[in-house]
Scaffold this active site. Structure first.
Site, short mmCIF file in Angstrom:
data_model
loop_
_atom_site.label_atom_id
_atom_site.label_comp_id
_atom_site.label_asym_id
_atom_site.label_seq_id
_atom_site.Cartn_x
_atom_site.Cartn_y
_atom_site.Cartn_z
N ASP A 35 0.88 -1.16 0.00
CA ASP A 35 0.00 0.00 0.00
C ASP A 35 0.92 1.22 0.00
OD1 ASP A 35 -2.28 1.64 0.23
OD2 ASP A 35 -2.02 1.75 2.40
N GLU A 65 -1.36 -1.42 -4.95
CA GLU A 65 -2.56 -0.65 -5.26
C GLU A 65 -2.29 0.29 -6.42
OE1 GLU A 65 -5.35 0.80 -2.05
OE2 GLU A 65 -4.46 2.70 -2.70
N ASP A 107 -2.33 0.91 7.41
CA ASP A 107 -1.61 0.78 6.13
C ASP A 107 -1.14 -0.66 5.90
OD1 ASP A 107 -1.39 3.68 5.07
OD2 ASP A 107 -0.84 3.83 7.18
#
Length: 162
Positions: free
Chosen positions: A8, A67, A139
């Site tokens: 992430d 992502e 996160d």
């Protein structure tokens, strides 16, 4: 069996999560955050690259999932996010890992069941799916969710496997 590293990305805080997929079974291997101090952007990118490279060396993943960029509220933030993603992706490619990218909405849909899920819902479902004693940091949970999404997709789409 495959070891999947999920990332992430963020220019100040990059979450990572590592899982092992054996058939339908997902096993938690590790997670955390690469924190960059309030240094200049090039130094933060260097730290992200070095941190991801170290994680790859430690866990020896077979696949790398990250992502996709989404349009942030401000263009400067989106550009920094894109550069952080780039640093992480280069670390993966330099270690000969195949790179897979997933939209945030798809990750939330895959893990929670709705693309509009909030961070707390993602944390809770990651905890349940991986049978963790506590919810991971936000996160790190997002990174684990990205890895879980890749595991779910590769189960049904053989072309995504190495």
């Amino acid at each position: 069996m495959a070891i999947i590293l999920g990332i992430d990305p963020g220019s100040r805080l990059t979450g990572y999560g590592v899982i092992q997929q054996t058939g339908r079974q997902l096993t938690y291997l590790g997670s955390g955050c690469i924190r960059t101090a309030v240094e200049d952007l090039p130094t933060r990118l260097k730290r992200i690259y070095a941190g991801v490279s170290e994680i790859i060396l430690q866990f020896q993943p077979d696949m790398f999932a990250i992502e996709q960029v989404f349009m942030a509220r401000n263009a400067d933030s989106a550009l920094k996010l894109g550069q952080a993603r780039g640093a992480a992706i280069v670390a993966a490619v330099n270690n000969d890992l195949p790179v897979f990218e997933y939209a945030a909405r798809l990750v939330k849909q895959s893990v929670v069941g709705t693309g509009a899920a909030d961070k707390k819902q993602v944390q809770h479902m990651v905890k349940l799916l991986l049978k963790l004693p506590a919810s991971p940091q936000a996160d790190a949970a997002d990174a684990l969710a990205i890895a879980i999404t890749h595991a779910h997709i590769t189960r049904y789409a053989p072309q995504c496997k190495k």
